[in-house]
Scaffold this motif. Structure first.
Motif, PDB file in Angstrom:
ATOM      1  N   VAL A 132       0.840  -1.206   0.000  1.00 28.57           N
ATOM      2  CA  VAL A 132       0.000   0.000   0.000  1.00 28.57           C
ATOM      3  C   VAL A 132       0.871   1.251   0.000  1.00 28.57           C
ATOM      4  O   VAL A 132       1.521   1.586   0.992  1.00 28.57           O
ATOM      5  CB  VAL A 132      -0.951   0.013   1.211  1.00 28.57           C
ATOM      6  CG1 VAL A 132      -1.842   1.258   1.172  1.00 28.57           C
ATOM      7  CG2 VAL A 132      -1.814  -1.247   1.220  1.00 28.57           C
TER       8      VAL A 132
ATOM      9  N   THR B 220      -7.996  -2.148   0.324  1.00 34.57           N
ATOM     10  CA  THR B 220      -6.974  -1.977  -0.714  1.00 34.57           C
ATOM     11  C   THR B 220      -5.833  -2.962  -0.515  1.00 34.57           C
ATOM     12  O   THR B 220      -5.360  -3.595  -1.470  1.00 34.57           O
ATOM     13  CB  THR B 220      -6.436  -0.532  -0.692  1.00 34.57           C
ATOM     14  OG1 THR B 220      -7.491   0.374  -1.011  1.00 34.57           O
ATOM     15  CG2 THR B 220      -5.308  -0.357  -1.709  1.00 34.57           C
TER      16      THR B 220
ATOM     17  N   ASP C 246      -1.912   4.957  -3.101  1.00 36.48           N
ATOM     18  CA  ASP C 246      -3.028   4.039  -2.866  1.00 36.48           C
ATOM     19  C   ASP C 246      -3.878   4.519  -1.693  1.00 36.48           C
ATOM     20  O   ASP C 246      -5.114   4.515  -1.759  1.00 36.48           O
ATOM     21  CB  ASP C 246      -2.507   2.628  -2.547  1.00 36.48           C
ATOM     22  CG  ASP C 246      -1.837   1.956  -3.728  1.00 36.48           C
ATOM     23  OD1 ASP C 246      -2.253   2.206  -4.879  1.00 36.48           O
ATOM     24  OD2 ASP C 246      -0.881   1.178  -3.500  1.00 36.48           O
TER      25      ASP C 246
ATOM     26  N   LYS D  14      -7.006  -6.501  -1.421  1.00 29.08           N
ATOM     27  CA  LYS D  14      -7.179  -6.628  -2.880  1.00 29.08           C
ATOM     28  C   LYS D  14      -5.828  -6.751  -3.581  1.00 29.08           C
ATOM     29  O   LYS D  14      -5.629  -7.623  -4.443  1.00 29.08           O
ATOM     30  CB  LYS D  14      -7.944  -5.420  -3.410  1.00 29.08           C
ATOM     31  CG  LYS D  14      -8.162  -5.415  -4.907  1.00 29.08           C
ATOM     32  CD  LYS D  14      -8.911  -4.159  -5.344  1.00 29.08           C
ATOM     33  CE  LYS D  14      -9.086  -4.107  -6.852  1.00 29.08           C
ATOM     34  NZ  LYS D  14      -9.783  -2.859  -7.273  1.00 29.08           N
TER      35      LYS D  14
ATOM     36  N   ALA E 142      -7.836   5.789  -1.698  1.00 31.33           N
ATOM     37  CA  ALA E 142      -8.824   5.108  -0.874  1.00 31.33           C
ATOM     38  C   ALA E 142      -9.529   6.076   0.069  1.00 31.33           C
ATOM     39  O   ALA E 142     -10.758   6.040   0.215  1.00 31.33           O
ATOM     40  CB  ALA E 142      -8.147   3.988  -0.073  1.00 31.33           C
TER      41      ALA E 142
END
Length: 327
Positions: free
Chosen positions: A19, A311, A23, A314, A27
């Motif tokens: 992350v 995130t 990112d 995923k 988010a």
């Protein structure tokens, strides 16, 4: 029938590897927008003293229908952890399937909490600070301040960092980060910080004002990121009242955020506070003049944690790095 339900597990080191600040920014910005449009909701926060190890423990939870993230962050603050070589803040995020309620993922929350908090202030800088801001002011120099500095520096073409901390010896770590990203660094007084900075981030555990209204020049953007509990305070209530005020969640802001003091003193009405998501969604203009002071009260909401944890889960699955356990 055999149930081979698999739960994704994302440990701390994998969260850090996967992350990025970009990112986290995306988010958090998206979940703020969803909150403002009514597509995401935080549930009531539970936070209690345990009566052991001077610890605070609690839960932040919610549901983001736009991002289909349902879950909670469990954790808190253990003041003695530093002596054990551990981070004082400890947390884990639990994500559930919104369609079935089954556990989907367990995601380590320490790094994600730091990076999502920094993303929150950087979202406010992106949308509220003057485009020509050149000097970044940092009030606070703890672990979180380093994340804040890195994230903020990506939002404007800053030419200098000025900083103050109650314990001056801690400023060396912040100076190292500034120099690493190519920015000159100067340790200054609080008054001088207000005189120089175009953007100010406060990230402390203070219970008294560290910045006064008269020290802040017109056009400054302030992100107050440290006040997340009743009684905490980082800036003068007159400064809050004299600014155009934005926040992550209004209800939490007036209860335990930086605006709690100005509201309690009758200097600011709850209706004067705007969710930052409205600016992101372009239903509120945000900054309305070059001279006005804008202030973002970043209280920290559970939906931020769910967004960055989703995130992480995923990305771990997409890259084939996810660990799984069968429940």
């Amino acid at each position: 029938m055999t149930d081979n339900h698999q739960v994704v597990v994302v440990p701390e080191d994998l969260c850090e590897a996967l992350v990025s600040r970009a990112d986290a920014f995306q988010a958090v910005e998206q979940v703020f927008a969803a909150m403002a449009s009514g597509d995401a909701r935080n549930f009531p926060v539970v936070r209690e003293a345990t009566g052991h190890a001077e610890a605070l423990f609690g839960f932040k939870s919610g549901f983001d229908k736009a991002g289909m993230a349902l879950g909670l962050k469990a954790g808190g603050f253990w003041p003695g952890n530093a002596d054990k070589g551990l981070t004082n803040h400890q947390s884990t995020v639990f994500l559930f399937d919104p369609d079935t309620g089954r556990l989907q993922a367990l995601v380590a929350g320490n790094y994600l909490t730091a990076v999502r908090t920094a993303a929150s202030s950087s979202v406010s800088i992106r949308h509220l600070a003057r485009p020509d801001a050149k000097v970044l002011g940092m009030v606070g120099a703890g672990h979180q301040a380093q994340f804040q500095l890195r994230a903020a520096a990506e939002q404007r073409a800053f030419e200098k960092v000025v900083a103050w901390n109650p314990h001056p010896d801690m400023l060396s770590k912040l100076e190292a980060v500034a120099r690493e990203i190519g920015l000159p660094f100067e340790a200054v007084s609080q008054h001088e910080l207000g005189a120089q900075a175009h953007v100010i981030i406060t990230i402390t555990s203070a219970f008294e004002p560290l910045l006064m209204r008269d020290w802040i020049k017109p056009g400054t953007h302030i992100a107050c990121m440290g006040t997340d509990t009743k009684g905490k305070q980082e800036v003068d209530p007159e400064l809050v009242a004299g600014a155009r005020v934005f926040t992550d969640e209004v209800a939490q802001s007036v209860q335990l955020g930086e605006t709690q003091h100005a509201v309690a003193q009758g200097l600011l009405a709850e209706s004067d506070i705007t969710p930052i998501g409205e600016v992101i969604n372009k239903t509120h203009p945000g900054r309305q003049s070059d001279d006005e002071i804008t202030l973002f009260d970043g209280t920290g909401v559970g939906l931020q944690d769910l967004a960055v944890a989703a995130t992480a889960a995923k990305l771990a699955q997409q890259q084939g790095k996810a660990e799984t356990v069968r429940l």
